[in-house]
Design a protein around this motif. Structure first.
Motif, short mmCIF file in Angstrom:
data_model
loop_
_atom_site.label_atom_id
_atom_site.label_comp_id
_atom_site.label_asym_id
_atom_site.label_seq_id
_atom_site.Cartn_x
_atom_site.Cartn_y
_atom_site.Cartn_z
N LEU A 6 0.81 -1.21 0.00
CA LEU A 6 0.00 0.00 0.00
C LEU A 6 0.84 1.26 0.00
O LEU A 6 0.36 2.34 -0.34
N SER A 7 2.11 1.13 0.38
CA SER A 7 2.97 2.30 0.41
C SER A 7 3.55 2.64 -0.95
O SER A 7 4.20 3.65 -1.12
N ILE A 8 3.30 1.76 -1.97
CA ILE A 8 3.81 1.98 -3.32
C ILE A 8 2.77 2.75 -4.12
O ILE A 8 1.63 2.30 -4.26
N PRO A 9 3.08 3.93 -4.65
CA PRO A 9 2.09 4.70 -5.40
C PRO A 9 1.53 3.91 -6.58
O PRO A 9 2.24 3.16 -7.25
N ILE A 10 0.24 4.08 -6.85
CA ILE A 10 -0.43 3.37 -7.94
C ILE A 10 0.18 3.69 -9.29
O ILE A 10 0.15 2.87 -10.22
N LEU A 11 0.78 4.90 -9.39
CA LEU A 11 1.40 5.29 -10.66
C LEU A 11 2.50 4.32 -11.06
O LEU A 11 2.69 4.02 -12.24
N PHE A 12 3.25 3.81 -10.05
CA PHE A 12 4.34 2.88 -10.36
C PHE A 12 3.81 1.52 -10.83
O PHE A 12 4.51 0.78 -11.52
N LEU A 13 2.56 1.17 -10.44
CA LEU A 13 1.97 -0.10 -10.86
C LEU A 13 1.22 0.02 -12.18
O LEU A 13 0.80 -0.98 -12.75
N LEU A 14 1.05 1.25 -12.68
CA LEU A 14 0.28 1.47 -13.90
C LEU A 14 0.84 0.72 -15.10
O LEU A 14 0.07 0.10 -15.85
N PRO A 15 2.19 0.73 -15.34
CA PRO A 15 2.69 -0.05 -16.48
C PRO A 15 2.35 -1.53 -16.39
O PRO A 15 2.01 -2.16 -17.39
N LEU A 16 2.42 -2.10 -15.16
CA LEU A 16 2.10 -3.51 -14.99
C LEU A 16 0.61 -3.75 -15.26
O LEU A 16 0.23 -4.74 -15.92
N GLY A 20 -0.94 -5.98 -18.25
CA GLY A 20 -1.84 -7.11 -18.01
C GLY A 20 -3.11 -7.01 -18.85
O GLY A 20 -3.58 -8.01 -19.42
N ILE A 21 -3.68 -5.80 -18.95
CA ILE A 21 -4.89 -5.60 -19.77
C ILE A 21 -4.59 -5.89 -21.23
O ILE A 21 -5.36 -6.58 -21.93
N GLY A 22 -3.43 -5.38 -21.70
CA GLY A 22 -3.04 -5.64 -23.10
C GLY A 22 -2.86 -7.11 -23.37
O GLY A 22 -3.25 -7.63 -24.43
N ALA A 23 -2.28 -7.83 -22.39
CA ALA A 23 -2.07 -9.27 -22.57
C ALA A 23 -3.39 -10.01 -22.68
O ALA A 23 -3.55 -10.92 -23.51
N LEU A 24 -4.38 -9.64 -21.84
CA LEU A 24 -5.69 -10.31 -21.89
C LEU A 24 -6.37 -10.06 -23.24
O LEU A 24 -6.96 -10.99 -23.83
N ILE A 25 -6.30 -8.82 -23.74
CA ILE A 25 -6.94 -8.49 -25.02
C ILE A 25 -6.28 -9.26 -26.15
O ILE A 25 -6.95 -9.87 -27.01
N THR A 48 4.01 -8.15 -23.63
CA THR A 48 3.43 -6.90 -23.11
C THR A 48 3.38 -6.89 -21.60
O THR A 48 3.79 -5.93 -20.94
N ILE A 49 2.89 -7.98 -21.02
CA ILE A 49 2.80 -8.01 -19.55
C ILE A 49 4.18 -8.06 -18.90
O ILE A 49 4.43 -7.45 -17.86
N LEU A 50 5.13 -8.79 -19.55
CA LEU A 50 6.49 -8.81 -19.01
C LEU A 50 7.13 -7.43 -19.08
O LEU A 50 7.81 -7.00 -18.14
N GLY A 51 6.89 -6.73 -20.20
CA GLY A 51 7.44 -5.38 -20.32
C GLY A 51 6.87 -4.44 -19.28
O GLY A 51 7.59 -3.66 -18.64
N GLY A 52 5.53 -4.50 -19.10
CA GLY A 52 4.91 -3.66 -18.08
C GLY A 52 5.41 -3.98 -16.69
O GLY A 52 5.65 -3.08 -15.88
N LEU A 54 8.32 -5.27 -15.94
CA LEU A 54 9.71 -4.81 -15.80
C LEU A 54 9.76 -3.32 -15.51
O LEU A 54 10.55 -2.86 -14.66
N ILE A 55 8.93 -2.55 -16.22
CA ILE A 55 8.90 -1.11 -15.99
C ILE A 55 8.44 -0.80 -14.57
O ILE A 55 9.02 0.03 -13.86
N SER A 56 7.39 -1.50 -14.12
CA SER A 56 6.89 -1.28 -12.75
C SER A 56 7.94 -1.66 -11.72
O SER A 56 8.15 -0.95 -10.72
N LEU A 57 8.60 -2.81 -11.95
CA LEU A 57 9.62 -3.24 -11.00
C LEU A 57 10.76 -2.23 -10.92
O LEU A 57 11.25 -1.91 -9.83
N THR A 58 11.16 -1.70 -12.08
CA THR A 58 12.22 -0.68 -12.09
C THR A 58 11.80 0.56 -11.32
O THR A 58 12.58 1.12 -10.54
N ALA A 59 10.53 0.99 -11.54
CA ALA A 59 10.04 2.17 -10.84
C ALA A 59 9.98 1.94 -9.33
O ALA A 59 10.31 2.82 -8.53
N ILE A 60 9.54 0.73 -8.93
CA ILE A 60 9.44 0.42 -7.50
C ILE A 60 10.82 0.41 -6.85
O ILE A 60 11.02 0.96 -5.76
#
Length: 309
Positions: A6-16, A20-25, A48-52, A54-60
């Protein structure tokens, strides 16, 4: 380190989330979900989901490092504030001590005058009172000088430090406090002319004289005080070494503080501001001052000043 999600801003999880949405579509529509073969099979949705992710993990990770850096900076700031507060408290304690002693002595002398004394006793009281007044005057003058140094801008001109050192040596030899003492004063310098430095001649003279004056105070008769000048690029180095009683290890970190008096200095005359003035003058000239000492063997003060290239 424990991390709460909960301490991680939602913005950092946005790429992930977007990945995930792109992968489902994409995976729901195989005709628009091509497969890439790079030593292993990987469809575009999975990429797509792996890239998202990775970006989220880097931001976190970046966020965690920044938080740790902020906490470290806050810790350093609190430590610096604590050290500054302790230094100010020591200064105020010493100032109280330096002013209280002569004022107490003056009160005692005034009380003594209320009796019936002989002219010679009155003369002694007058001399003692004048000594205490001179002590307070010197203290206030040095405090004012220290305050002015911390505010003024210097006119730095090229000068030969060896000429300044010879003047300091002559002044010390003629000083009434040391002229009759059997202390050997020696100036050792490079046989070739030392490099020039850029600075205020009067202030550098004062810094060098204070170092020499400090050494002479603690050097017993028959001992030796040496002034050494040499170059260690890009510095011009001045050392003042004495054969005095040395400085206790616990006192060495504090000898350049205003009014600080170490164990071996409490019975010696002076305002307790000489070395603080040296430190301030060194700092104004982009230099430094340090001390090394061994109790019972002597002390060496080292002043470093940038030479003119």
């Amino acid at each position: 380190m424990k991390v709460r999600l909960l301490s991680i801003p939602i913005l950092f999880l946005l790429p992930l989330i977007l990945g995930g949405i792109g992968a489902l579509i994409l995976q729901a529509n195989p005709e628009i979900n091509p497969i890439f073969a790079v030593n292993f099979r990987l469809d575009l949705g999975t990429a797509t989901i792996l890239g998202g992710g990775l970006i989220s993990l880097t931001a976190i990770i970046a966020r965690l490092f920044r938080r740790r850096s902020e906490r470290w900076e806050l810790t350093l700031h609190k430590s610096a504030m604590k050290d500054a507060l302790e230094s100010r408290l020591r200064f105020l304690h010493q100032l109280d001590h330096e002013l209280k002693n002569p004022l107490t002595a003056l009160r005692m002398e005034i009380a003594y005058l209320s009796g019936e004394e002989t002219p010679s006793e009155y003369l002694k009281v007058y001399t003692d009172m004048q000594t205490q007044i001179d002590r307070i005057t010197r203290l206030l003058a040095d405090l004012r000088k220290l305050a002015q140094l911390e505010e003024q801008e210097l006119l730095k001109l090229p000068l030969a430090i060896d000429e300044v050192l010879h003047e300091v040596l002559e002044a010390a030899q003629d000083h009434p406090n040391y002229a009759e003492r059997d202390v050997r004063l020696t100036l050792l310098s490079h046989p070739l002319r030392l490099a020039k430095i850029r600075g205020d001649r009067g202030l550098l003279w004062l810094a060098c004289f204070n170092l020499l004056d400090n050494a002479l105070k603690f050097t017993p008769p028959g001992a030796q005080v040496e002034m050494r000048a040499f170059e260690v690029a890009p510095w011009l180095v001045l050392e003042v070494a004495d054969d005095g009683p040395g400085i206790a290890e616990s006192d060495q970190p504090h000898v350049f503080e205003e009014l600080y008096r170490g164990e071996n200095a409490r019975s010696c005359p002076g305002s307790g501001l000489g070395l603080a003035l040296v430190r301030t003058i060194a700092s104004l000239h982009d230099g430094s001052i340090s001390v090394r000492s061994r109790p019972g063997q002597g002390t060496v003060f080292t002043l470093r000043l940038p030479s003119v290239t």
